[in-house]
Design a protein around this motif. Structure first.
Motif, PDB file in Angstrom:
ATOM      1  N   ILE A 187       0.801  -1.382   0.370  1.00 33.52           N
ATOM      2  CA  ILE A 187       0.526  -0.168  -0.242  1.00 33.52           C
ATOM      3  C   ILE A 187       1.402   1.293  -0.041  1.00 33.52           C
ATOM      4  N   SER A 188       1.646   1.236  -1.533  1.00 34.61           N
ATOM      5  CA  SER A 188       2.091   2.350  -1.232  1.00 34.61           C
ATOM      6  C   SER A 188       2.390   3.152  -2.524  1.00 34.61           C
ATOM      7  N   GLN A 189       2.291   4.515  -1.961  1.00 31.15           N
ATOM      8  CA  GLN A 189       2.951   5.361  -3.309  1.00 31.15           C
ATOM      9  C   GLN A 189       3.963   6.542  -3.548  1.00 31.15           C
ATOM     10  N   SER A 190       4.253   6.986  -4.438  1.00 32.54           N
ATOM     11  CA  SER A 190       5.180   7.773  -4.589  1.00 32.54           C
ATOM     12  C   SER A 190       4.779   9.178  -4.048  1.00 32.54           C
ATOM     13  N   GLY A 191       5.038  10.014  -2.971  1.00 34.59           N
ATOM     14  CA  GLY A 191       4.743  11.171  -3.025  1.00 34.59           C
ATOM     15  C   GLY A 191       3.810  11.719  -1.448  1.00 34.59           C
ATOM     16  N   ALA A 192       3.636   9.870  -1.027  1.00 35.26           N
ATOM     17  CA  ALA A 192       2.686  10.078   0.524  1.00 35.26           C
ATOM     18  C   ALA A 192       2.626  10.760   1.473  1.00 35.26           C
ATOM     19  N   THR A 193       2.054  10.715   2.139  1.00 34.78           N
ATOM     20  CA  THR A 193       2.628  11.298   3.361  1.00 34.78           C
ATOM     21  C   THR A 193       1.895  10.945   4.243  1.00 34.78           C
ATOM     22  N   ALA A 194       1.688  10.287   5.960  1.00 37.68           N
ATOM     23  CA  ALA A 194       1.066   9.199   6.252  1.00 37.68           C
ATOM     24  C   ALA A 194      -0.170   9.521   6.698  1.00 37.68           C
ATOM     25  N   PHE A 195      -0.919  10.459   6.432  1.00 36.20           N
ATOM     26  CA  PHE A 195      -1.983  10.998   6.083  1.00 36.20           C
ATOM     27  C   PHE A 195      -2.664  10.318   5.183  1.00 36.20           C
ATOM     28  N   GLU A 196      -2.188  10.085   4.263  1.00 37.42           N
ATOM     29  CA  GLU A 196      -2.812   9.604   2.984  1.00 37.42           C
ATOM     30  C   GLU A 196      -2.333   7.264   3.367  1.00 37.42           C
ATOM     31  N   GLY A 197      -1.259   7.448   4.186  1.00 38.37           N
ATOM     32  CA  GLY A 197      -1.312   5.542   4.641  1.00 38.37           C
ATOM     33  C   GLY A 197      -2.220   5.344   5.198  1.00 38.37           C
ATOM     34  N   LEU A 198      -2.909   6.674   6.084  1.00 40.31           N
ATOM     35  CA  LEU A 198      -3.339   6.030   7.079  1.00 40.31           C
ATOM     36  C   LEU A 198      -5.031   5.768   6.539  1.00 40.31           C
ATOM     37  N   TYR A 199      -5.435   6.865   5.371  1.00 40.07           N
ATOM     38  CA  TYR A 199      -6.516   6.352   4.568  1.00 40.07           C
ATOM     39  C   TYR A 199      -6.917   5.710   4.469  1.00 40.07           C
ATOM     40  N   LYS A 200      -5.535   4.998   3.567  1.00 41.79           N
ATOM     41  CA  LYS A 200      -5.520   3.749   2.259  1.00 41.79           C
ATOM     42  C   LYS A 200      -5.548   3.053   2.672  1.00 41.79           C
ATOM     43  N   LEU A 201      -4.562   2.833   4.179  1.00 37.37           N
ATOM     44  CA  LEU A 201      -4.959   1.514   5.390  1.00 37.37           C
ATOM     45  C   LEU A 201      -6.231   1.381   6.269  1.00 37.37           C
ATOM     46  N   LYS A 202      -7.022   2.190   6.689  1.00 34.02           N
ATOM     47  CA  LYS A 202      -7.879   2.477   6.675  1.00 34.02           C
ATOM     48  C   LYS A 202      -9.512   2.017   5.548  1.00 34.02           C
ATOM     49  N   ASN A 203      -8.930   1.715   4.172  1.00 35.24           N
ATOM     50  CA  ASN A 203      -9.583   1.345   3.592  1.00 35.24           C
ATOM     51  C   ASN A 203      -9.420   0.414   2.526  1.00 35.24           C
ATOM     52  N   THR A 204      -8.544  -0.637   2.528  1.00 35.88           N
ATOM     53  CA  THR A 204      -7.242  -1.571   2.019  1.00 35.88           C
ATOM     54  C   THR A 204      -7.666  -2.908   2.470  1.00 35.88           C
TER      55      THR A 204
END
Length: 369
Positions: A92-109
């Motif tokens: 669940i990785s993305q170039s330019g991602a922040t911990a905020f984006e990581g949190l959202y994606k982890l919650k929704n994956t």
């Protein structure tokens, strides 16, 4: 069918059922033991290690000459050679991602594997959008979410090799220590390698294959020395008052120059505007970045806050951080395009595409509601 034949058939079926029952009973203890094994035991028994990577461009191995040269692919080979164990990963990785984006994606994956290890790879991008204190709260929420999603997993955090802001490294170390996560400081590994940074990096940020080899070997050394323990349980929060839910607002207050093409409000006209009303002290947005992406000014409560760039080499939905640590309460968020985009004529993607606004109230520990 004669009585003798019936009796033989009955005896055969009975024997078959008994054999299956014995087989299942014999397997059950082994399965229970495997589920109860520590990471140390799974490695040394040669069991498959399932891992999850939540991260940014370094998390996904950007800069490597090929996927084979990424840190996780090299780690898989090292683990196989050292322990005879296979590794299977979900990313669940993305170039330019922040911990905020990581949190959202982890919650929704949806997690594919019951993770034994979760790698968290953030910090270098976060420093561009928030102060260390705000980063600490987002990072803590990410660690806590990882523990909720995979309570039996060990968490390994990275202090990335290019991270130059020590306060961010300090926060990663503090959160990791509090939750029993294992922090790996790749800046230290780079220094101790004796190699010049330019020989380990593709650019000023991303390692090359040789740099990622150093990442993989450092992780292997960490796992070689890993304690035989069950993963620590979630502790009382260090920085945040509670686990803040992320709300997505899709209904708009007003717009000018936009068209709705589910699920995005889209525009290619300079000066187009769209406004939302949300609650919280942390605000992000769901946008679609693409090669036609343009520049967009963001206003909070009718005051200019920042400009976001929606241009990206690939068409990709992103969950970007806009503001952290603003005053809690109700806010108007307005987006106004300030150029026309359209870098690539013929590409059927609008310069600005917005699916909604993400908001949360993230209170510091001890802060009153």
């Amino acid at each position: 069918m004669t009585s003798i034949t019936k009796r033989k058939t009955f005896l055969i079926l009975t024997s078959l059922v008994s054999a299956i029952a014995i087989l299942l009973l014999s397997l059950k203890p082994d399965t229970a033991i495997m589920d109860d094994q520590t990471l140390y035991e799974k490695l040394n028994n040669g069991n498959t290690i399932y891992y999850l990577v939540v991260g940014d461009s370094i998390g996904r191995g950007a800069g490597a000459e090929s996927r084979r040269d990424s840190w996780y692919a090299q780690l898989e080979r090292l683990i196989k050679k050292r322990y005879g164990a296979d590794m299977q990963g979900q990313h669940i990785s993305q170039s330019g991602a922040t911990a905020f984006e990581g949190l959202y994606k982890l919650k929704n994956t949806e997690l594919i594997y019951p993770a034994d290890i979760i790698f968290l790879v953030f910090g270098e991008n976060d420093r561009k959008y928030m102060e260390p204190e705000e980063f600490a709260k987002h990072y803590e929420l990410l660690v806590r979410e990882a523990k909720v999603r995979a309570p039996k997993a060990e968490i390994i955090t990275f202090i990335e090799s290019p991270l130059a802001v020590q306060e961010f490294a300090n926060q990663i170390q503090a959160v990791s220590s509090h939750y029993g996560a294992t922090a790996i400081d790749m800046r230290k590994a780079y220094r101790q390698s004796g190699a010049e940074v330019k020989s380990l990096n593709r650019d000023q940020v991303h390692p090359n294959g040789k740099g990622y080899e150093l990442y993989a070997k450092t992780i292997l050394q960490t796992l070689d020395e890993f304690p035989n323990r069950k993963a620590p349980s979630t502790k009382e929060a260090l920085y945040v008052q509670e686990d803040a839910p992320l709300h997505v607002t899709t209904s708009i207050e007003t717009q000018q120059g936009f068209l709705y093409k589910e699920p995005y409000w889209t525009t290619g006209k300079k000066g187009s505007s769209i406004r939302y009303k949300v609650q919280g002290n942390t605000i992000g947005a769901i946008i679609k970045r693409n090669p036609n992406g343009g520049m967009v000014d963001v206003f909070i409560d009718r005051r200019y806050y920042r400009t976001i760039n929606t241009n990206w080499p690939l068409v990709k939905e992103r969950y970007i951080i806009i503001a952290a640590g603003i005053e809690s309460g109700s806010h108007q968020i307005e987006f106004i395009t300030n150029d026309h985009g359209h870098r690539f004529n013929g590409l059927d993607e609008k310069p600005f595409q917005l699916a909604g606004v993400i908001s949360a109230t993230i209170n510091s520990k001890g802060t009153a509601e």
